[in-house]
Design a protein around this motif. Structure first.
Motif, mmCIF file in Angstrom:
data_model
loop_
_atom_site.group_PDB
_atom_site.id
_atom_site.type_symbol
_atom_site.label_atom_id
_atom_site.label_comp_id
_atom_site.label_asym_id
_atom_site.label_seq_id
_atom_site.Cartn_x
_atom_site.Cartn_y
_atom_site.Cartn_z
ATOM 1 N N ALA A 193 0.834 -1.207 0.000
ATOM 2 C CA ALA A 193 0.000 0.000 0.000
ATOM 3 C C ALA A 193 0.864 1.250 0.000
ATOM 4 N N GLY A 194 1.910 1.245 0.814
ATOM 5 C CA GLY A 194 2.819 2.385 0.847
ATOM 6 C C GLY A 194 3.554 2.573 -0.467
ATOM 7 N N SER A 195 3.987 1.467 -1.073
ATOM 8 C CA SER A 195 4.695 1.563 -2.352
ATOM 9 C C SER A 195 3.749 2.022 -3.461
ATOM 10 N N ILE A 250 11.858 1.099 -5.382
ATOM 11 C CA ILE A 250 10.949 0.506 -6.369
ATOM 12 C C ILE A 250 11.378 -0.920 -6.713
ATOM 13 N N VAL A 251 12.682 -1.133 -6.873
ATOM 14 C CA VAL A 251 13.186 -2.470 -7.216
ATOM 15 C C VAL A 251 12.839 -3.475 -6.117
ATOM 16 N N LEU A 252 13.089 -3.119 -4.864
ATOM 17 C CA LEU A 252 12.762 -4.034 -3.762
ATOM 18 C C LEU A 252 11.257 -4.269 -3.691
ATOM 19 N N SER A 253 10.471 -3.228 -3.927
ATOM 20 C CA SER A 253 9.015 -3.351 -3.883
ATOM 21 C C SER A 253 8.507 -4.296 -4.974
ATOM 22 N N ILE A 254 9.163 -4.290 -6.132
ATOM 23 C CA ILE A 254 8.773 -5.204 -7.207
ATOM 24 C C ILE A 254 8.926 -6.649 -6.748
ATOM 25 N N PHE A 255 10.049 -6.944 -6.102
ATOM 26 C CA PHE A 255 10.280 -8.308 -5.616
ATOM 27 C C PHE A 255 9.263 -8.696 -4.544
ATOM 28 N N LEU A 256 8.924 -7.763 -3.677
ATOM 29 C CA LEU A 256 7.945 -8.070 -2.638
ATOM 30 C C LEU A 256 6.541 -8.251 -3.228
ATOM 31 N N CYS A 257 6.241 -7.538 -4.308
ATOM 32 C CA CYS A 257 4.954 -7.738 -4.991
ATOM 33 C C CYS A 257 4.881 -9.128 -5.609
ATOM 34 N N VAL A 258 5.991 -9.554 -6.218
ATOM 35 C CA VAL A 258 6.039 -10.899 -6.798
ATOM 36 C C VAL A 258 5.903 -11.950 -5.691
ATOM 37 N N PRO A 267 -5.051 -10.174 -4.764
ATOM 38 C CA PRO A 267 -5.389 -10.745 -6.073
ATOM 39 C C PRO A 267 -4.255 -10.534 -7.082
ATOM 40 N N LYS A 268 -4.024 -11.518 -7.934
ATOM 41 C CA LYS A 268 -2.936 -11.443 -8.900
ATOM 42 C C LYS A 268 -3.097 -10.251 -9.841
ATOM 43 N N PHE A 269 -4.339 -9.944 -10.214
ATOM 44 C CA PHE A 269 -4.570 -8.808 -11.118
ATOM 45 C C PHE A 269 -4.080 -7.504 -10.484
ATOM 46 N N VAL A 270 -4.385 -7.315 -9.215
ATOM 47 C CA VAL A 270 -3.962 -6.099 -8.498
ATOM 48 C C VAL A 270 -2.441 -6.016 -8.440
ATOM 49 N N LEU A 271 -1.795 -7.130 -8.110
ATOM 50 C CA LEU A 271 -0.342 -7.132 -7.992
ATOM 51 C C LEU A 271 0.331 -6.975 -9.352
ATOM 52 N N ASN A 272 -0.256 -7.512 -10.407
ATOM 53 C CA ASN A 272 0.296 -7.314 -11.748
ATOM 54 C C ASN A 272 0.232 -5.845 -12.157
ATOM 55 N N ILE A 273 -0.866 -5.171 -11.821
ATOM 56 C CA ILE A 273 -0.988 -3.731 -12.085
ATOM 57 C C ILE A 273 0.077 -2.966 -11.298
ATOM 58 N N MET A 274 0.279 -3.375 -10.030
ATOM 59 C CA MET A 274 1.292 -2.739 -9.193
ATOM 60 C C MET A 274 2.673 -2.878 -9.809
ATOM 61 N N ILE A 275 3.011 -4.084 -10.244
ATOM 62 C CA ILE A 275 4.331 -4.328 -10.845
ATOM 63 C C ILE A 275 4.506 -3.495 -12.110
ATOM 64 N N LEU A 276 3.447 -3.396 -12.919
ATOM 65 C CA LEU A 276 3.506 -2.590 -14.143
ATOM 66 C C LEU A 276 3.757 -1.118 -13.815
ATOM 67 N N LEU A 277 3.038 -0.584 -12.825
ATOM 68 C CA LEU A 277 3.235 0.813 -12.415
ATOM 69 C C LEU A 277 4.649 1.029 -11.885
ATOM 70 N N HIS A 278 5.138 0.061 -11.112
ATOM 71 C CA HIS A 278 6.510 0.137 -10.598
ATOM 72 C C HIS A 278 7.512 0.216 -11.744
#
Length: 482
Positions: A193-195, A250-258, A267-278
């Motif tokens: 949420a913070g990221s 951002i790089v560390l947050s990407i790994f934590l999202c994965v 939900p995977k859809f939410v996390l995929n959107i997050m990774i794309l924005l990152h």
């Protein structure tokens, strides 16, 4: 029982009556005093509430982890970020709780050793920072132009050392408050949420700067200058005030999202959107270190995920990277940036090289215990390379490795080695008990090690939240079968 309830009601109404009387009298006599009293009362109620359940404070602090530069608090001339302030409050609450009841920990041996080693590093850092300051003070013939007095330099050094307590608070708080899988999921949700907020702010920053609307539309404490790359391309600094630092988060947050996607935290859809924005925001930082960290971390992650998957992925990643370098001029410039000396001594790459060389010179001069953490700026001009210009502003090593060896010498490196070995053992346990999770941790670790090449400090709280999760994860993985 009825008499006790009646007594509690009487005391409650008496308290409300007394409080109302105080507010009424002070508002009539001194309105400003009423505001201070109300703020103190609200603060007291919040403190009592958090004292009972400090988990909420940890989760709140986790949301604010990327706010390291914007909306900072200034106390006594020192800048205190929101996550640091919340962590200090959390540490104070633990201290008060410890006076009345014992805090129950569930620590692995590795976690215990990391805490003990880090406490030793803190004590060593604080003592030798002051001792080294007084040792070199007499050798500094001319006070640096940026410094008000020798006392101000000493105070700044003490403040820098005091901030190193934040990682210790994180190391203690996470295993104390995160005791099961559900708690871990809550922590990851708040981190994400913070990221997400920081990423949205980065996109907002891009819109504001591109439209030329001015810094008044950005958060207080935002870097008051537009950083450009190449032919006027705007670089994002986000909530960190510097593109490379923002990219590291951002790089560390990407790994934590994965990782969160693997655990089913969101939900995977939410996390995929997050990774794309990152990825979009990371691209707009134009940080060579950030790009390289993501590439190295991804390759390590893929390697440990499976051999076939690794070689196929490397082939396509190499092909994609080659096409980007050959056909996208901006990407080509990012790759060549570390080798670009066209800007001379004023270029960031040359400055990083000069500060790193100065740190190495400091280590050579004092290899056993270093120069003391916080004394780099004071000594930089005396240890800078012969080709480097004299700096009229405070300087930092901008490289965690160079900063560490110059500040702590071989003694600090020995303590760091102990901490590193414990992380390695923690990773080994995760590999045994949660083999499918291991690639995420090892990939994130390697990405962080690359990021440290262009980072100012190892004390950012968001990194130590990740380290704490790593150290405690093996315990949570073993609990269901024990």
């Amino acid at each position: 029982m009825n008499s006790i309830l009646k007594l509690n009601k009487f005391l409650f109404f008496a308290f409300i009556f007394g409080l109302s009387s105080i507010v009424g009298i002070t508002s009539a006599v001194q309105p400003n005093l009423t505001i201070l009293f109300a703020a103190a009362f609200i603060g007291f109620i919040a403190f009592v509430f958090l004292l009972k359940d400090p988990t909420k404070l940890l989760l709140t602090a986790t949301v604010f982890l990327p706010f390291t530069s914007v909306i900072s608090i200034v106390l006594g001339g020192a800048k205190l970020s929101i996550p640091d302030a919340l962590m200090f409050l959390l540490g104070f609450i633990f201290l008060v709780r410890g006076l009345f009841k014992a805090n129950k920990f569930s620590l692995t041996r590795e976690h215990q050793r990391v805490i003990i080693s880090y406490v030793s590093l803190l004590i060593f850092s604080f003592l030798f920072s002051i001792l080294c300051f007084y040792k070199v003070k007499g050798d500094i013939m001319v006070l640096p132009s940026w410094a008000g007095s020798y006392n101000s330099i000493l105070v700044g050094s003490i403040v820098a050392n005091f901030r190193l307590i934040v990682p210790l608070i994180v190391l203690v708080a996470v295993p104390l408050l995160i005791k099961n899988e559900k708690d871990l999921h809550r922590l990851l949700k708040h981190f994400i949420a913070g990221s997400f907020v920081a990423t949205c702010y980065g996109l907002y920053e891009f819109v504001i700067k591109t439209a030329g609307l001015g810094f008044s539309y950005l958060l207080p404490g935002h870097a008051q200058g537009i950083l450009f790359f190449g032919d006027g391309i705007i670089r994002l600094s986000g909530t960190f005030g510097e593109p490379s630092y923002f990219a590291g988060f951002i790089v560390l947050s990407i790994f934590l999202c994965v990782y969160a996607k693997k655990l089913g935290v969101l939900p995977k859809f939410v996390l995929n959107i997050m990774i794309l924005l990152h990825l979009i925001v990371l691209l707009l930082t134009y940080s060579t270190g950030g790009y390289l960290a993501l590439l190295v971390g991804t390759l390590v992650y893929l390697f440990y995920s499976g051999k076939v998957k690794f070689f196929v992925s490397v082939y396509f990643l190499a092909l994609l990277a080659l096409m980007l370098v050959l056909f996208v001029p901006t990407v080509s410039e990012v790759v060549q940036k570390p080798f670009d000396t066209s800007t001379g001594q004023n270029g960031s790459n040359t400055d990083r090289s000069n500060t790193a060389n100065a740190a190495i010179n400091m280590f050579k001069d004092s290899p056993v215990y270093g120069i003391g953490y916080g004394n780099f700026s004071l000594l930089y001009n005396d240890y800078r390379p012969a080709t480097a210009i004299y700096k009229d502003t405070p300087s930092i090593a901008n490289n965690v490795y160079a900063d560490f060896i110059s500040s702590y010498g071989l003694i600090g490196l020995f303590l760091l080695l102990i901490i590193f070995v414990q992380f390695k053992r923690g990773l080994k346990k995760i590999r045994i008990h949660g083999r499918t999770e291991y690639p995420f941790f090892i990939g994130a670790i390697f990405a962080t090690l690359v990021i440290y090449i262009a980072y100012p400090t190892f004390s950012y709280a968001f990194q130590w939240v990740f380290y704490s999760i790593l150290l405690m994860r093996s315990n949570l993985l073993k609990k269901p079968t024990d």
